[in-house]
Scaffold this motif. Structure first.
Motif, PDB file in Angstrom:
ATOM      1  N   ILE A   1     -49.750   1.889  72.103  1.00 31.49           N
ATOM      2  CA  ILE A   1     -50.429   0.694  71.597  1.00 31.49           C
ATOM      3  C   ILE A   1     -50.936  -0.159  72.761  1.00 31.49           C
ATOM      4  CG2 ILE A   1     -50.069  -1.488  70.380  1.00 31.49           C
ATOM      5  CD1 ILE A   1     -48.098   0.115  68.543  1.00 31.49           C
TER       6      ILE A   1
ATOM      7  N   MET B   1     -51.320  -8.924  66.191  1.00 31.14           N
ATOM      8  CA  MET B   1     -50.678  -7.677  65.777  1.00 31.14           C
ATOM      9  C   MET B   1     -49.626  -8.023  64.734  1.00 31.14           C
ATOM     10  SD  MET B   1     -48.827  -4.643  67.975  1.00 31.14           S
ATOM     11  CE  MET B   1     -47.310  -5.505  68.399  1.00 31.14           C
TER      12      MET B   1
ATOM     13  N   PRO C   1     -46.359   4.517  65.487  1.00 28.78           N
ATOM     14  CA  PRO C   1     -46.972   4.535  66.819  1.00 28.78           C
ATOM     15  C   PRO C   1     -46.038   3.889  67.847  1.00 28.78           C
ATOM     16  CG  PRO C   1     -48.441   3.498  65.203  1.00 28.78           C
ATOM     17  CD  PRO C   1     -47.132   3.737  64.527  1.00 28.78           C
TER      18      PRO C   1
ATOM     19  N   SER D   1     -52.317   1.193  61.134  1.00 28.66           N
ATOM     20  CA  SER D   1     -51.497   2.379  60.955  1.00 28.66           C
ATOM     21  C   SER D   1     -50.540   2.076  59.814  1.00 28.66           C
ATOM     22  CB  SER D   1     -50.713   2.687  62.237  1.00 28.66           C
ATOM     23  OG  SER D   1     -49.827   3.763  62.024  1.00 28.66           O
TER      24      SER D   1
END
Length: 178
Positions: free
Chosen positions: A151, A33, A146, A137
């Motif tokens: 998530i 991520m 978000p 995003s």
């Protein structure tokens, strides 16, 4: 434009701890991520990264490697780590505008003396271990990011259900002649 299921641009940046971070070298179980943030001047980024830093274990438990990235200089990135409560969060700096554009990030010009001349707007990318994009995003401004509960729920759902990446379909555009 980056597309899900397609390989993402390679990226390698310095971390504030004196090491180098490379996307290609990541060995995550599920995702890497990448949290692109605006920089030390952004109070919304501070709130987001402090929350993320407090939840790193939850991401780690799900096999997710995490990095926060900005176009800040080394000096500003180190100042960020000193002033914000993000002790364990890997913090990369020196993202170039060219690299930001490769990732599809929006770039803004500073509008006050608190902001750099240019910086990237926020983006959140989930990259699979094969270096393909799973989800993204991308914001045009600091707001409406978000939430980490959503998530984490997404990661749980897609992992449990082997849910495929979406949004990669090529669309044939038709033009009508008048």
């Amino acid at each position: 434009m980056l597309l899900p299921r397609k390989e993402v641009p390679q990226i390698e940046l310095n971390l504030i701890n004196g090491t180098r971070w490379s996307l290609q070298a990541q060995e995550s179980e599920s995702f890497t991520m990448m949290v692109f943030y605006r920089g030390i001047h952004c109070p919304v980024c501070k709130k987001q990264l402090e929350e993320l830093a407090g939840r790193l274990d939850e991401f780690s438990e799900r096999g997710v490697n995490v990095v926060a990235i900005s176009s800040n200089t080394e000096e500003l990135a180190k100042k960020t780590a000193e002033k914000w409560d993000i002790p364990e969060l890997p913090l990369a700096y020196g993202l170039t505008i060219s690299q930001a554009r490769e990732w599809g990030l929006y770039v803004s010009n500073g509008i006050s003396d608190k902001e750099p001349d240019q910086f990237t707007e926020p983006g959140l990318f989930f990259v699979k271990p094969d270096n393909t994009l799973y989800a993204a995003s991308i914001q045009t401004m600091p707001f409406a990011r978000p939430g980490f509960d959503d998530i984490l729920n997404m990661i749980d759902y897609v992992t449990k259900n082997d849910y495929p990446a979406r949004g990669e379909a090529e669309v044939a555009l038709k033009t009508e002649m008048a």
